[in-house]
Scaffold this active site. Structure first.
Site, PDB file in Angstrom:
ATOM      1  N   GLU A 177       0.827  -1.223   0.000  1.00 17.94           N
ATOM      2  CA  GLU A 177       0.000   0.000   0.000  1.00 17.94           C
ATOM      3  C   GLU A 177       0.858   1.269   0.000  1.00 17.94           C
ATOM      4  O   GLU A 177       1.111   1.862   1.047  1.00 17.94           O
ATOM      5  CB  GLU A 177      -0.946   0.028   1.205  1.00 17.94           C
ATOM      6  N   LYS A 214      -2.725  -2.039  -3.008  1.00 13.12           N
ATOM      7  CA  LYS A 214      -3.762  -1.150  -2.471  1.00 13.12           C
ATOM      8  C   LYS A 214      -3.352   0.281  -2.795  1.00 13.12           C
ATOM      9  O   LYS A 214      -2.350   0.779  -2.282  1.00 13.12           O
ATOM     10  CB  LYS A 214      -3.938  -1.359  -0.964  1.00 13.12           C
TER      11      LYS A 214
END
Length: 296
Positions: A177, A214
Site C-alpha cells: 500500500e 492497495k
C-alpha cells in the site's frame, strides 16, 4: 489447504475488503466519528476496548456477509481479541467465510523526499507466524507519497516490496500500500512515477509470486489497468484516502476491475448511539453502495 481456499475466494469472489485496522494514532478519530469522545476512556487499553466493541458490532451484523464482503483487514490487537468466543480471524473465516488480513506496519517515519516510508517492523517473522495460527491469509502495510519525487517514491516502493518478499517467504499474501495523498498538488505526477516503479518491482518477483496492490483512486480513469492485468498481481484494491463514501464510490466506478478496501468511507454514518436496527440499516447501505461500485 485453508490458504488455497482463501486464495480462490480473493481471486474469484465478488465483493470488497473492509479495512477495520485503525490503530494507535488513528483510533481516537475513528471513535470520535463513531460517537465515542475522548472522555469515555482514560488509557489505551480502554480505548481499544471501545474500538473492538465497534468492530464486533460490525462483524456480527447479519449484513456483513460473504456475498458482498470478501475480506477484512485487522489490527494486531483485534486479531488477538475474540468475537462470539473465537479469535477474530478464526471467526471471520470459519463462521463467515470472510478472508482475514493483518495490518503489520508500525506507522510512518518522518517525511523526507516528499514521502513517508514505514518505520522498521521489529519481530515481523514472529508476528507472521502468530497470524497464521489465527487463519490470517495476508497482511497490509502502508506508506504515503505527497510529492512527485523520484527518489522518494522509489524508496517507498523498494521498502514495500522488500517487506512483501519477507511476507511471501512466510506463506502469506502481502497487500502493498503506497498511498498517494489525495491532497497532493501533483497527484497525477505522483501516480505516473508510482506506477512505473511498481511495474519495475513486479518484474523482480519470482514467477510464482503475487501481491495485492492497495492504491489511491487515480486521477485518470482506468489508470491502473496495466497493474490489474499483470500476472504477478492478484488484485488491485482501492483505499478511500479521505474521500467521502459517495465520492470514493463514484471514482471507483471509473476504474473497472479495482475493488474497494475502504476504512473511513466504510464506517461513515455509524454511531454507538444508534439502535441495533438503525446501525444494521446504516452498515447495510454502506456495504451495498461499496459492493455495487466494486462490481463494475
Amino acid at each position: 489447504m485453508e490458504y488455497q481456499k482463501q486464495l480462490q475466494r480473493i481471486k474469484n469472489g465478488s465483493g470488497f475488503i473492509a479495512a477495520l485496522d485503525q490503530s494507535g494514532g488513528s483510533t481516537p478519530k475513528a471513535l470520535e466519528n463513531y460517537g465515542v469522545m475522548g472522555d469515555a476512556y482514560d488509557n489505551d487499553e480502554a480505548m481499544f476496548d471501545q474500538v473492538h466493541e465497534m468492530r464486533v458490532r460490525i462483524m456480527t451484523c447479519d449484513c456483513f456477509d460473504n456475498e458482498r464482503v470478501l475480506g477484512a483487514i485487522l489490527f494486531e490487537d483485534t486479531m488477538e481479541r475474540a468475537v462470539n468466543g473465537k479469535p477474530t480471524g478464526n471467526y471471520l473465516w470459519e463462521d463467515k467465510q470472510i478472508v482475514p488480513f493483518l495490518k503489520v506496519d508500525k506507522g510512518l517515519a518522518e517525511r523526507m523526499n516528499g514521502v513517508q516510508v514505514m518505520r522498521p517492523i521489529p519481530n515481523l517473522d514472529l508476528l507472521l507466524d502468530k497470524a497464521k495460527t489465527y487463519s490470517v491469509f495476508g497482511t497490509k502495510m502502508r506508506s504515503v507519497i505527497y510529492e512527485p519525487n523520484v527518489d522518494g517514491i522509489e524508496l517507498v516502493v523498494q521498502q514495500q516490496f522488500d517487506v512483501a518478499k519477507q511476507i511471501l517467504s512466510k506463506g502469506l499474501m502481502p497487500i502493498v500500500e503506497p498511498e498517494v495523498d489525495i491532497n497532493s498538488a501533483q497527484k497525477h505526477d505522483c501516480e505516473l512515477m508510482l506506477k512505473a516503479s511498481i511495474l519495475r518491482h513486479l518484474e523482480r518477483l519470482n514467477d510464482e509470486q503475487q501481491v495485492i496492490l492497495k492504491l489511491t483512486l487515480p486521477e485518470e480513469a482506468g489508470f491502473y489497468q496495466e497493474l490489474m492485468d499483470h500476472p504477478k498481481v492478484l488484485k488491485v484494491v482501492a483505499l478511500s484516502g479521505g474521500y467521502s463514501r459517495t465520492d470514493a464510490c463514484a471514482k471507483l466506478k471509473q476504474n473497472p476491475g479495482m475493488i474497494a478496501s475502504f476504512s473511513r468511507a466504510f464506517t461513515e454514518g455509524l454511531s454507538k448511539q444508534q439502535s441495533d436496527q438503525k446501525f444494521a440499516d446504516t452498515i447495510n447501505t454502506s456495504i451495498d453502495e461499496i459492493y455495487q461500485a466494486s462490481k463494475v
